[in-house]
Scaffold this active site. Structure first.
Site, mmCIF file in Angstrom:
data_model
loop_
_atom_site.group_PDB
_atom_site.id
_atom_site.type_symbol
_atom_site.label_atom_id
_atom_site.label_comp_id
_atom_site.label_asym_id
_atom_site.label_seq_id
_atom_site.Cartn_x
_atom_site.Cartn_y
_atom_site.Cartn_z
ATOM 1 N N ASN A 11 52.325 -29.525 -65.714
ATOM 2 C CA ASN A 11 51.361 -30.090 -64.778
ATOM 3 C C ASN A 11 51.349 -29.206 -63.529
ATOM 4 O O ASN A 11 52.253 -29.287 -62.703
ATOM 5 C CB ASN A 11 51.770 -31.529 -64.418
ATOM 6 C CG ASN A 11 50.863 -32.120 -63.350
ATOM 7 O OD1 ASN A 11 49.778 -31.593 -63.079
ATOM 8 N ND2 ASN A 11 51.304 -33.213 -62.737
ATOM 9 N N LYS A 13 49.453 -29.410 -61.083
ATOM 10 C CA LYS A 13 48.991 -30.163 -59.912
ATOM 11 C C LYS A 13 47.915 -29.346 -59.174
ATOM 12 O O LYS A 13 47.122 -28.669 -59.814
ATOM 13 C CB LYS A 13 50.161 -30.509 -58.992
ATOM 14 C CG LYS A 13 51.337 -31.133 -59.738
ATOM 15 C CD LYS A 13 52.317 -31.782 -58.805
ATOM 16 C CE LYS A 13 53.588 -32.128 -59.550
ATOM 17 N NZ LYS A 13 54.257 -33.302 -59.026
ATOM 18 N N HIS A 96 48.749 -40.404 -63.842
ATOM 19 C CA HIS A 96 49.879 -39.789 -63.140
ATOM 20 C C HIS A 96 50.166 -40.575 -61.854
ATOM 21 O O HIS A 96 49.238 -41.057 -61.196
ATOM 22 C CB HIS A 96 49.554 -38.329 -62.810
ATOM 23 C CG HIS A 96 50.751 -37.565 -62.342
ATOM 24 N ND1 HIS A 96 51.213 -37.647 -61.051
ATOM 25 C CD2 HIS A 96 51.594 -36.739 -62.993
ATOM 26 C CE1 HIS A 96 52.295 -36.894 -60.927
ATOM 27 N NE2 HIS A 96 52.549 -36.324 -62.101
ATOM 28 N N GLU A 98 50.859 -39.696 -58.960
ATOM 29 C CA GLU A 98 50.189 -39.203 -57.742
ATOM 30 C C GLU A 98 48.755 -39.723 -57.679
ATOM 31 O O GLU A 98 48.208 -39.954 -56.602
ATOM 32 C CB GLU A 98 50.254 -37.664 -57.694
ATOM 33 C CG GLU A 98 51.661 -37.197 -57.343
ATOM 34 C CD GLU A 98 52.043 -35.827 -57.866
ATOM 35 O OE1 GLU A 98 51.158 -35.054 -58.279
ATOM 36 O OE2 GLU A 98 53.260 -35.536 -57.873
ATOM 37 N N GLU A 166 57.789 -41.273 -66.232
ATOM 38 C CA GLU A 166 58.062 -40.504 -65.022
ATOM 39 C C GLU A 166 58.443 -41.455 -63.888
ATOM 40 O O GLU A 166 57.554 -41.995 -63.204
ATOM 41 C CB GLU A 166 56.820 -39.719 -64.609
ATOM 42 C CG GLU A 166 56.366 -38.705 -65.630
ATOM 43 C CD GLU A 166 55.619 -37.565 -64.962
ATOM 44 O OE1 GLU A 166 56.105 -36.432 -65.065
ATOM 45 O OE2 GLU A 166 54.583 -37.810 -64.324
ATOM 46 N N GLY A 172 59.152 -34.528 -58.110
ATOM 47 C CA GLY A 172 59.066 -33.604 -56.982
ATOM 48 C C GLY A 172 60.180 -33.756 -55.965
ATOM 49 O O GLY A 172 60.093 -33.212 -54.862
#
Ligand code: PEP
Length: 252
Positions: A11, A13, A96, A98, A166, A172
């Site tokens: 990913n 991002k 996801h 985020e 996740e 992160g």
């Protein structure tokens, strides 16, 4: 040992430029095209999907998007529809954390995206996971259950369906879950898939771990019986590190 083929997805991002995306694709093609026993997927930003597709054409490396809208077409400025992705990539990340955190994604909108992606023949990577507060409060299983049931409401999954577990607190942060902790949550998700779809489809589903995976810890995750690869953020932007992760994930 499981006979499921693991899947490792990168990913990217909101990173890379035309130049660095091309360089990364080229380096990965050289490094991991020949690695067998693991499915490899690169998920660049939308604007580099065509570039990735061209650079990786004829290789064993697949391309995925990072999101998809549920409508086919219309006045939805800035959105990208399933038919637009269909000619560009095979996979798409959906839900996801985020997106849930910064863009108001809910179980309901994740469900709409999953349905639209599947109807188009795209293969979703369905992301779920608890926050740090939820884990602290002992609510991890309740949250995973809500996300699985809400996200998959009214959906029939096929063999090899991909879920990414996740934990939000591990994404992160450089603080991954332990292999044992991740396996426990993933086994729980698999049991829930079993109650929704039956044992055969649950056993065939690939459930990745994601959250601060790197070249040094991937082996710990892959040693767990229920973990079928990884969704990798930061470490996927470094060709050599991602190469190690892919190589360590192969199950021959
Ligand atoms: C992710 O973006 O899905 C992710 C797991 O990120 P990171 O590997 O950087 O924690």
């Amino acid at each position: 040992m499981s006979r499921r083929t693991p899947i490792v997805a990168a990913n990217w991002k909101m990173y890379t430029t035309v130049r660095t995306a091309a360089e990364l694709c080229q380096a990965l093609r050289e490094n991991i095209d020949g690695v067998r026993g693991v499915e490899k997927v690169i998920c660049p930003p939308f604007v580099f999907l065509a570039l990735a597709r061209e650079t990786l054409a004829g290789s064993s490396i697949k391309v995925g998007a990072q999101n998809v809208f549920w409508e086919e077409k219309g006045a939805f400025t800035g959105e990208v529809s399933p038919p637009m992705l269909a000619d560009l990539c095979e996979y798409v990340i959906v839900g996801h954390s985020e997106r849930r955190k910064y863009f108001g994604e809910t179980d309901e909108t994740v469900n709409r995206r999953l349905k639209a992606a599947l109807a188009q023949g795209l293969r979703p990577i369905f992301c779920i996971g608890e926050t740090g507060d939820e884990r602290q409060a002992g609510r991890t299983e309740e949250v995973l259950l809500r996300q699985v049931r809400g996200g998959l409401d009214g959906i029939e999954i096929g063999p090899g369906f991909v879920v990414a577990y996740e934990p939000v607190w591990a994404i992160g942060t450089g603080v991954p879950a332990t292999g044992e902790m991740a396996n426990e949550a993933i086994a729980f998700i698999r049991r829930e898939l079993g109650s929704l779809y039956g044992g055969a489809l649950a056993q065939a589903a690939r459930i990745q771990y994601g959250g601060s995976v790197d070249g040094a810890n991937i082996a710990e995750f892959m040693a767990q019986p229920d973990i079928d690869g990884a969704l990798v953020g930061g470490a996927s932007l470094k060709a050599d590190v991602f190469t190690t992760i892919v190589a360590e994930s192969a199950r021959l």
